[in-house]
Enzyme design. Structure first.
Site, PDB file in Angstrom:
ATOM      1  N   CYS A  45       0.858  -1.186   0.000  1.00 26.86           N
ATOM      2  CA  CYS A  45       0.000   0.000   0.000  1.00 26.86           C
ATOM      3  C   CYS A  45       0.892   1.234   0.000  1.00 26.86           C
ATOM      4  CB  CYS A  45      -0.879  -0.023   1.246  1.00 26.86           C
ATOM      5  SG  CYS A  45      -1.988   1.388   1.379  1.00 26.86           S
ATOM      6  N   HIS A  63      -9.162  -4.028  -1.279  1.00 23.64           N
ATOM      7  CA  HIS A  63      -8.137  -3.209  -0.624  1.00 23.64           C
ATOM      8  C   HIS A  63      -8.500  -1.719  -0.722  1.00 23.64           C
ATOM      9  CE1 HIS A  63      -3.741  -2.169   0.219  1.00 23.64           C
ATOM     10  NE2 HIS A  63      -4.264  -1.030  -0.203  1.00 23.64           N
ATOM     11  N   GLU A  64      -8.833  -1.279  -1.945  1.00 21.54           N
ATOM     12  CA  GLU A  64      -9.099   0.153  -2.151  1.00 21.54           C
ATOM     13  C   GLU A  64     -10.369   0.599  -1.431  1.00 21.54           C
ATOM     14  OE1 GLU A  64      -6.823   1.971  -3.154  1.00 21.54           O
ATOM     15  OE2 GLU A  64      -5.582   0.373  -3.958  1.00 21.54           O
ATOM     16  N   HIS A 117     -10.076   1.428   2.218  1.00 25.29           N
ATOM     17  CA  HIS A 117      -9.559   2.765   2.541  1.00 25.29           C
ATOM     18  C   HIS A 117     -10.700   3.752   2.816  1.00 25.29           C
ATOM     19  CE1 HIS A 117      -5.218   2.608   2.030  1.00 25.29           C
ATOM     20  NE2 HIS A 117      -5.341   1.959   0.890  1.00 25.29           N
TER      21      HIS A 117
HETATM   22 NI    NI Z   1      -3.694   1.027  -0.067  1.00 21.97          NI
END
Ligand code: NI
Length: 201
Positions: A108, A161-162, A165
């Site tokens: 990341c 993953h995104e 966030h």
């Molecule tokens: Ni990331």
């Protein structure tokens, strides 16, 4: 006008812990500027994905691309279409299509230098709004479209993953064994040790 890349916030910055706001009004210029800024910042940092909060903007917007090489690595198949082109995703919703999770390496831009083995759903559906590349590059009318994709493998991993966030979650929190959080430079020796362990069994 040339856009300067924004600095990527690092783990520990409180903004990375916030829940981002949905985009509810389409102010064309604002969205276009935000996405261009994200794109420039992601490319400058050599990333394959970026969420708006990583540059300090608490909006539910992510961009990502999936290189063909990564697809074959993770999914054990040659990608026929050469990966997933850069995709903009606004107000994304992710629904797992299976209970099965698999461990895979993640990095990341907000956790530089490290890699971790993270369990993720192998198949998901993601929905949201997107912008086509032509309308981004042009200065013409912004073409906002609904998007809905059923995906698997590395593509599914990147999206999970995104989207994390946007809810203030970084990948180390998803990990089940913190000993699998390592420096990228140690990845070859770590994998070699794993292989040797497997052979002895
Ligand atoms: Ni990331």
């Amino acid at each position: 006008m040339k856009i300067e890349p924004r600095e990527i916030l690092k783990m520990g910055n409180p903004l990375l812990r916030q829940i981002s706001e949905p985009v509810d009004e389409f102010n064309e210029q604002e969205i276009r500027d935000l996405i261009e800024l994200m794109r420039v910042s992601m490319v400058a940092a050599n990333g394959v994905g970026l969420a708006a909060p990583q540059i300090g903007v608490l909006k539910r917007v992510v961009i990502f691309e999936v290189p063909a090489a990564r697809i074959s690595e993770e999914d054990g198949e040659i990608s026929a279409n050469g990966g997933v082109p850069q995709t903009v995703l606004i107000n994304p919703k992710v629904t797992p299509l299976t209970e099965e999770k698999v461990l895979g390496w993640e990095g990341c831009l907000s956790v530089p230098g490290l890699r971790g083995l993270v369990p993720r759903y192998t198949r998901i559906k993601y929905e949201g709004l997107t912008l086509d590349n032509a309308s981004l590059a042009g200065g013409g009318e912004l073409q906002i479209q609904k998007i809905s994709r059923d995906v698997s493998g590395f593509h599914a991993r990147v999206v999970q993953h995104e989207v994390d966030h946007l809810d203030g979650v970084l990948y180390p929190e998803r990990m089940t064994d913190i000993r699998q959080l390592i420096f990228q430079t140690e990845l070859p020796s770590f994998i070699r040790a794993l292989d040797e362990q497997a052979e002895r069994k």
